[in-house]
Design a protein around this motif. Structure first.
Motif, short mmCIF file in Angstrom:
data_model
loop_
_atom_site.label_atom_id
_atom_site.label_comp_id
_atom_site.label_asym_id
_atom_site.label_seq_id
_atom_site.Cartn_x
_atom_site.Cartn_y
_atom_site.Cartn_z
N SER A 272 17.63 6.49 5.60
CA SER A 272 18.94 6.11 5.06
C SER A 272 19.21 4.64 5.40
N ILE A 273 19.54 3.86 4.37
CA ILE A 273 19.82 2.43 4.56
C ILE A 273 21.34 2.25 4.60
N ASP A 274 21.84 1.87 5.76
CA ASP A 274 23.27 1.69 5.98
C ASP A 274 23.56 0.27 6.48
N TYR A 275 24.78 -0.13 6.25
CA TYR A 275 25.20 -1.43 6.77
C TYR A 275 26.66 -1.33 7.19
N ARG A 276 26.88 -1.48 8.54
CA ARG A 276 28.23 -1.41 9.10
C ARG A 276 28.94 -0.12 8.69
N GLY A 277 28.19 0.99 8.81
CA GLY A 277 28.76 2.29 8.52
C GLY A 277 28.82 2.66 7.06
N GLU A 278 28.43 1.79 6.19
CA GLU A 278 28.46 2.07 4.76
C GLU A 278 27.05 2.42 4.28
N HIS A 279 26.95 3.56 3.56
CA HIS A 279 25.65 3.97 3.01
C HIS A 279 25.34 3.17 1.76
N LEU A 280 24.18 2.50 1.79
CA LEU A 280 23.81 1.64 0.67
C LEU A 280 22.72 2.26 -0.22
N ALA A 281 21.74 2.92 0.40
CA ALA A 281 20.62 3.48 -0.38
C ALA A 281 19.81 4.44 0.49
N THR A 282 18.92 5.19 -0.18
CA THR A 282 17.99 6.08 0.53
C THR A 282 16.57 5.72 0.12
N LYS B 185 14.77 2.06 -7.74
CA LYS B 185 13.81 0.98 -7.68
C LYS B 185 12.54 1.51 -7.02
N VAL B 186 11.41 1.22 -7.61
CA VAL B 186 10.15 1.73 -7.07
C VAL B 186 9.24 0.58 -6.67
N ASN B 187 8.30 0.89 -5.81
CA ASN B 187 7.35 -0.12 -5.35
C ASN B 187 5.99 0.54 -5.11
N ASN B 188 4.93 -0.15 -5.51
CA ASN B 188 3.55 0.34 -5.35
C ASN B 188 3.31 1.67 -6.06
N MET B 189 3.86 1.79 -7.26
CA MET B 189 3.67 2.96 -8.10
C MET B 189 3.38 2.53 -9.53
N PRO B 190 2.75 3.39 -10.33
CA PRO B 190 2.44 3.01 -11.72
C PRO B 190 3.70 2.68 -12.51
N GLU B 191 3.72 1.53 -13.14
CA GLU B 191 4.89 1.10 -13.90
C GLU B 191 5.11 1.95 -15.15
N ALA C 268 11.79 12.97 -14.81
CA ALA C 268 11.16 14.17 -14.22
C ALA C 268 10.05 13.78 -13.25
N TYR C 269 9.27 12.77 -13.63
CA TYR C 269 8.18 12.30 -12.77
C TYR C 269 8.74 11.75 -11.46
N LEU C 270 9.81 10.93 -11.56
CA LEU C 270 10.40 10.33 -10.36
C LEU C 270 11.00 11.40 -9.44
N ASN C 271 11.65 12.41 -10.02
CA ASN C 271 12.21 13.50 -9.20
C ASN C 271 11.11 14.29 -8.50
N HIS C 272 10.01 14.48 -9.22
CA HIS C 272 8.86 15.17 -8.62
C HIS C 272 8.30 14.37 -7.44
N SER D 82 0.80 -1.24 0.00
CA SER D 82 0.00 0.00 0.00
C SER D 82 0.83 1.28 0.00
N THR D 83 2.03 1.24 0.57
CA THR D 83 2.83 2.46 0.69
C THR D 83 3.70 2.67 -0.55
N PRO D 84 3.54 3.76 -1.28
CA PRO D 84 4.39 4.03 -2.45
C PRO D 84 5.80 4.41 -2.00
N MET D 85 6.82 3.88 -2.67
CA MET D 85 8.19 4.16 -2.25
C MET D 85 9.13 4.18 -3.45
N ILE D 86 10.22 4.93 -3.26
CA ILE D 86 11.28 5.00 -4.26
C ILE D 86 12.60 4.73 -3.54
N LEU D 87 13.33 3.73 -3.99
CA LEU D 87 14.62 3.37 -3.40
C LEU D 87 15.73 3.84 -4.35
N VAL D 88 16.57 4.75 -3.86
CA VAL D 88 17.69 5.26 -4.66
C VAL D 88 18.98 4.65 -4.12
#
Length: 382
Positions: A119-129, A89-95, A102-106, A76-82
């Motif tokens: 912020s998604i980190d692992y052992r001090g390393e930034h992996l994604a937002t 990578k997107v989830n629960n959004m129109p394909e 431009a749409y994704l930045n908006h 149910s929750t729309p999300m964008i993983l950078v």
């Protein structure tokens, strides 16, 4: 004088109670919204943790059922993983919109405004937002207080107009009953006066005296007839508006102070209109008397008849103190009067006679320090 006493204490209590109830509903809704939002945040943090484990796992590693269940439960929750390499990578959004940068930045900017990115980190390393927006349920819940207030407002408006209409109906019945009772009470002494006047004629009293008594008796009969018609549907017949208006105007002219100048003018000599003669004359007399009262017995009052298409306007102008613009409508309400003595029913009855019985219109055309112009509009008989 206000015809109905104001129940200020009851109204204030009712207003305060309504305010408290609405405030409690809004507070409870807001608390529920914030709690739901916190739970959604927690769900996203769990999802981010699972994503972190996934990003650090080798393709051959056995991820187990836990990660899979976490990913599958979020529908149910729309999300964008950078990712750190810039991939998205997107989830629960129109394909269909996934390739539109431009749409994704908006969407990313919009999600940042709705929720703080994770912020998604692992052992001090930034992996994604992880950027995520409000779910459909949360968005609907956000507008619930507005819908609730609108419903409460509409419900209150319906209740208000119901009681207002019901109150007006009760007042109309009361005034109609008072008018008919007045007509009934006048009838008894009126019959007696007729008998006494005939007796005076037989006693060789001066005809001038008995003639004047007959005029007053005739006047009382007219008043009785007027009051008896209040509350019922009067019969309308064809009359010459010019003649009837002039007759009522002249009657008051001969019985008013010499300090008042009367002026009558008509653009036509004859104008057929469906009228109830008794009630229409009462209307003219009432408006002229109000003008005289406004001038405090000194000034000038004029009456003008002006045809306009299928309608005719009757204009009564005085040089009185005027009416505030804010009172142009309220002066026709029952109980509203500027006089120290009076019930404030005159203009209310005039409005009813003109608009309900004769299907016309009456209004304050203009008013100021120079005086007031009242306008009656009636349809000309074709």
């Amino acid at each position: 004088m206000d015809f109905n006493p104001k129940k200020k204490t009851s109204n204030l209590i009712l207003l305060a109670a309504s305010f408290v109830i609405v405030s409690l509903i809004l507070w409870n809704t807001n608390s529920f919204f914030r709690k739901f939002k916190e739970e959604e945040r927690l769900k996203m943090e769990i999802w981010a943790t699972a994503q972190s484990e996934l990003l650090q796992s080798s393709e051959e590693a056995d991820l187990g059922n836990l990660h899979v269940k976490i990913f599958q439960n979020n529908t149910s929750t729309p999300m964008i993983l950078v990712n750190k390499d810039g991939s998205i990578k997107v989830n629960n959004m129109p394909e269909t919109e996934l390739l539109d940068t431009a749409y994704l930045n908006h969407k990313i900017k919009k999600f940042q405004g709705e929720n703080k990115p994770i912020s998604i980190d692992y052992r001090g390393e930034h992996l994604a937002t992880l950027y995520y927006g409000n779910s459909e349920v949360l968005n609907k819940l956000k507008y619930y207080p507005i819908a609730l207030l609108l419903i409460i407002f509409l419900f209150g408006a319906v209740i208000f107009f119901f009681f207002k209409t019901n109150k007006a109906s009760e007042q109309n019945k009361l005034w109609a009953g008072m008018a008919k009772e007045t007509a009934h009470q006048i009838g008894t002494p009126l019959s007696s006066l007729l008998g006494w006047n005939e007796l005076l004629k037989s006693e060789n009293i001066s005809p001038a005296i008995t003639n004047e008594i007959e005029k007053d008796i005739s006047r009382l009969e007219t008043i009785t007839d007027r009051f008896s018609k209040i509350g019922s549907s009067p019969k309308l017949d064809e009359y010459d508006l010019v003649e009837e208006t002039k007759s009522a105007f002249e009657y008051l002219k001969h019985r008013s102070s010499k300090l008042i100048q009367f002026s009558f003018e008509s653009k036509v000599d004859h104008l057929p209109v469906l009228l109830n003669r008794s009630l229409y004359n009462w209307t003219i007399e009432n408006l002229v008397k109000n003008g005289i009262d406004a001038m405090r017995g000194k000034g000038s009052i004029s009456l003008e008849i002006v045809p306009e298409g299928n309608f005719v306007n009757v204009l009564i102008t005085d040089t009185g103190h005027g009416i505030p613009k804010s009172d142009f409508q309220s002066i026709f309400n029952p109980g509203v009067t500027s006089k120290k003595r009076g019930w404030g029913l005159g203009l209310s009855l005039v409005k009813r006679i003109v608009e309900e019985y004769h299907k016309g219109k009456i209004k304050v055309l203009s008013s100021g320090k120079a005086g007031t112009i009242m306008q009656i509009s009636l349809k000309i008989k074709s």
